[in-house]
Design a protein around this motif. Structure first.
Motif, mmCIF file in Angstrom:
data_model
loop_
_atom_site.group_PDB
_atom_site.id
_atom_site.type_symbol
_atom_site.label_atom_id
_atom_site.label_comp_id
_atom_site.label_asym_id
_atom_site.label_seq_id
_atom_site.Cartn_x
_atom_site.Cartn_y
_atom_site.Cartn_z
ATOM 1 N N PHE A 66 -3.982 -1.151 9.322
ATOM 2 C CA PHE A 66 -2.938 -1.838 8.562
ATOM 3 C C PHE A 66 -2.490 -3.074 9.318
ATOM 4 O O PHE A 66 -2.840 -3.279 10.489
ATOM 5 N N HIS A 80 -0.898 4.072 0.898
ATOM 6 C CA HIS A 80 -1.815 4.936 1.646
ATOM 7 C C HIS A 80 -1.076 5.627 2.797
ATOM 8 O O HIS A 80 -0.020 5.170 3.252
ATOM 9 N N ARG A 81 -1.684 6.696 3.279
ATOM 10 C CA ARG A 81 -1.180 7.402 4.445
ATOM 11 C C ARG A 81 -2.150 7.199 5.611
ATOM 12 O O ARG A 81 -3.354 7.027 5.411
ATOM 13 N N VAL A 82 -1.622 7.231 6.817
ATOM 14 C CA VAL A 82 -2.444 7.136 8.017
ATOM 15 C C VAL A 82 -2.139 8.321 8.917
ATOM 16 O O VAL A 82 -1.061 8.912 8.844
ATOM 17 N N VAL A 138 -7.273 6.241 8.029
ATOM 18 C CA VAL A 138 -6.531 6.098 6.783
ATOM 19 C C VAL A 138 -6.866 7.293 5.903
ATOM 20 O O VAL A 138 -8.019 7.527 5.555
ATOM 21 N N LEU A 163 -3.064 -3.073 4.102
ATOM 22 C CA LEU A 163 -4.224 -2.480 4.756
ATOM 23 C C LEU A 163 -5.175 -3.539 5.288
ATOM 24 O O LEU A 163 -5.290 -4.626 4.730
ATOM 25 N N PRO A 187 -11.049 1.016 4.406
ATOM 26 C CA PRO A 187 -9.813 0.785 5.175
ATOM 27 C C PRO A 187 -9.993 1.163 6.639
ATOM 28 O O PRO A 187 -10.536 2.220 6.958
ATOM 29 N N THR A 217 0.837 -1.203 0.000
ATOM 30 C CA THR A 217 0.000 0.000 0.000
ATOM 31 C C THR A 217 0.867 1.245 0.000
ATOM 32 O O THR A 217 1.972 1.244 0.559
#
Length: 513
Positions: free
Chosen positions: A417, A361-363, A511, A406, A414, A359
Motif C-alpha cells: 500500500f 482490502h485487508r493486509v 494483501v 494499493l 497487490p 481500498t
C-alpha cells in the motif's frame, strides 16, 4: 587383533555410571583399569601401564568427560580416547569432535548393548599404534557422523564431500546420495571456504585440535543461512593431512538477537541524544519565560511556557513510540486498511487536511503498529505539506490532501500500500536519508517520525521507498470505491489532485483480499 595385541591395556573413565555396559563390550583378554572421575586420570596414566586406549563415558556436551582427552594427552599423547554414551543428545557428537576423541560409541541405556564400542576400541588401538598417533582418520569419523544430531560432514583434502549425515543433507535441502562427492563450494560461499581454509591452516601449524568458524550455508532453495562450524583436521594412517571434519550449527537466531541488541543500543544512544539536546532546548525556554513572568508579571510569557511544554510532550511521545519498535512482529492478523487508516487519522491533528482511502482490502499486520505507521506518515504529510513557517521546503498554500491506496506488481497483483500527499514533495537527494534518526524538514520536528515508520516496516519484514506523489498515474482497480474521510464515496481517480507531493510505498506486504 594380531598375536602381539592379545592383551591390550584399557583405561575406563566412568563419569556417568555406565562402566558395566562398557566393560561388557571390551575384549575379554584386555587388562582393564577403571577410575570414576576425570580428576583421577592423570594419576592412573602416570602410575599405571602404558595404555592402548582410554574409554570415557559421558552424556553432557560440556560434561566432566571433556577433561579426559587433555589429561591423557599430557602424559601419553599417542593414546586414543573413545567416547561411550548412553544418551547421545543433539550436540554430544559435535563436542566429541571438538574434544579430539577418535570415536563415538552409543550405548543402549535399556539393554546395555553397545554394538559399535568393541569395533571402535579395536580400531582406536590399531590407529594409536600407527604413525597417525591416535588422531582420528576419515573412517574413524563414520560413527561420529552417523550419530550426530547436528549437521556433520567430512571433506577430503581437495574439499570434496566424503561423508555427511541426514541432518546435513536436510539442512541444504538435498539427499545424502546426491551431495556426497560434491565440492564444498556447492554448499557455501567463496568467502566461507577461505575462512575455513585459514582456520585449518592454523590448526595444522599450531597443533590445536579444533577451531570455530562462521560461514554462510547455501541451500538448494537459494537461501543463505548463517552457521557456525566446528572444524578439525583429518589425517590418514600415515599422519598426513587428509581433509577436515565439521559440525554445523544454525546461528540465525543468535544473529537476529545480536542485530536486535545492536538496534537496541543504537536506540539508547538516540534517547541520550534527544534527552541531552532536544529536550534541553524547550526546557530552557520554559525556564527563561517563567523567570521573565516572575520579573514582569506579563501573562504572554506563559503562552511560550505552554508551547515549550507541548514541545516536550511531543518529544517524549515520540521517544516512547520509538522504544516500542525494533522488535520483530511475531503475530499478525488481517487488518482493514480503510479502518486502520481512519482510526490513525482521527488521532492526528490534521487541521483542514483531507484523507481519501481508495481500498477496502485487508493486509496481514500487527494492528497497533500498523496504526502507528499511519499516524506518523499522516503527521509527516500534514506538517510538511500544509501552510507553515517552519518547513525547509516550500509549503502548500492550501491544506494538504492525503491518499491511501494499493501498490501493484506484475500483472495487477497487490504487493502493498502507499500513503501519498499533494504537498511540496521530498527532493530526490533526500529520499534515502528521511528515514534516518534526527532527520526533520521542519524546525518543530523531532526527526523521529519517519524513523519510527521505518522500524515498523522492518519489524514486519516489509520494504519502503519514497516516490513522487503523482496520483493520476497510480494503478488502482476501476471497480474499487473511493472512501473519503467524511464517509462519501466516488469512483477511484474521479477527483485526483494534480500536485506532485510525496508518496511512501510499502511493499512486500501480504494483501489478504
Amino acid at each position: 587383533m594380531t598375536p602381539e595385541d592379545t592383551s591390550p591395556a584399557i583405561l575406563v573413565v566412568d563419569t556417568v555410571d555406565a562402566a558395566l555396559a562398557v566393560r561388557r563390550h571390551l575384549p575379554d583378554e584386555a587388562a582393564v583399569e577403571q577410575v570414576a572421575a576425570a580428576s583421577a586420570v592423570r594419576d592412573a596414566v602416570a602410575d599405571g601401564p602404558t595404555f592402548d586406549c582410554v574409554v570415557v563415558t559421558g552424556t553432557d556436551p560440556d560434561g566432566e568427560w571433556r577433561r579426559v582427552p587433555d589429561a591423557v594427552a599430557v602424559l601419553q599423547p599417542t593414546v586414543p580416547v573413545v567416547l561411550a554414551t548412553p544418551s547421545g543428545g543433539e550436540r554430544l557428537a559435535a563436542a566429541a569432535v571438538e574434544a579430539d576423541v577418535v570415536a563415538y560409541a552409543p550405548l543402549d541405556s535399556e539393554s546395555g548393548s553397545a554394538p559399535d564400542l568393541a569395533a571402535a576400541v579395536d580400531d582406536a588401538i590399531r590407529a594409536g599404534r600407527s604413525p597417525a598417533g591416535g588422531r582420528p582418520t576419515v573412517d574413524d569419523y563414520r560413527t561420529l557422523v552417523e550419530n550426530a544430531g547436528d549437521p556433520m560432514y567430512v571433506l577430503d583434502a581437495a574439499g570434496r564431500l566424503v561423508l555427511c549425515n541426514e541432518a546435513m543433507a536436510a539442512r541444504v535441502g538435498e539427499d545424502v546420495a546426491e551431495i556426497v562427492g560434491s565440492d564444498v563450494g556447492r554448499f557455501t560461499t567463496p568467502e566461507s571456504v577461505a575462512a575455513a581454509d585459514e582456520a585449518l591452516a592454523g590448526l595444522l601449524s599450531n597443533g590445536a585440535s579444533h577451531a570455530t568458524v562462521e560461514i554462510e550455508l547455501l541451500t538448494a532453495a537459494d537461501d543463505s543461512v548463517p552457521c557456525e562450524v566446528s572444524l578439525a583436521p583429518v589425517r590418514d594412517a600415515d599422519g598426513r593431512f587428509a581433509g577436515s571434519v565439521g559440525v554445523v550449527r544454525d546461528i540465525g537466531d543468535r544473529k537476529r538477537r545480536e542485530e536486535a541488541l545492536e538496534r537496541q543500543n543504537e536506540r539508547l544512544e538516540r534517547f541520550a541524544g534527544v534527552v541531552s539536546h532536544d529536550l534541553r532546548n524547550p526546557m530552557e525556554v520554559a525556564r527563561g519565560r517563567l523567570e521573565l513572568a516572575r520579573e514582569t508579571g506579563a501573562d504572554h510569557h506563559f503562552d511560550r511556557v505552554a508551547g515549550a511544554l507541548d514541545r516536550m510532550e511531543t518529544i517524549v511521545d515520540d521517544l516512547l513510540a520509538l522504544a516500542s519498535q525494533g522488535i520483530a512482529v511475531r503475530e499478525t492478523e488481517p487488518v482493514s486498511l480503510d479502518r486502520i487508516a481512519r482510526e490513525a487519522w482521527a488521532l492526528v491533528d490534521t487541521g483542514d487536511a483531507v484523507l481519501t482511502v481508495t481500498t477496502d482490502h485487508r493486509v496481514s499486520a500487527d494492528p497497533s503498529r500498523l496504526q502507528q505507521l499511519f499516524e506518523n506518515l499522516f503527521r509527516n504529510s500534514v506538517e510538511h505539506g500544509s501552510p507553515t513557517d517552519g518547513s525547509e521546503f516550500v509549503a502548500s498554500e492550501t491544506p494538504v490532501s492525503v491518499r491511501v491506496g494499493l501498490v501493484y506488481r506484475g500483472e495487477g497483483v497487490p504487493d502493498g500500500f502507499y500513503v501519498a500527499d499533494d504537498g511540496p514533495g521530498i527532493p530526490a537527494d533526500r529520499r534515502e536519508s528521511v528515514f534516518e534518526y534526527g532527520t526533520s524538514g521542519t524546525d518543530e520536528g523531532t526527526g523521529l517520525g519517519l524513523a519510527i515508520v521505518k522500524d515498523v516496516v522492518d519489524a514486519h519484514g516489509w520494504r519502503i521507498r519514497v516516490a513522487d506523489g503523482q496520483w493520476p498515474g497510480e494503478r488502482t482497480r476501476v471497480d474499487e470505491p473511493t472512501r473519503r474521510s467524511d464517509g462519501s464515496g466516488a469512483p477511484a481517480g474521479a477527483d485526483d489532485p494534480t500536485g506532485t507531493g510525496a508518496r511512501f510505498e510499502i511493499t512486500g506486504v501480504s494483501v489478504c483480499d
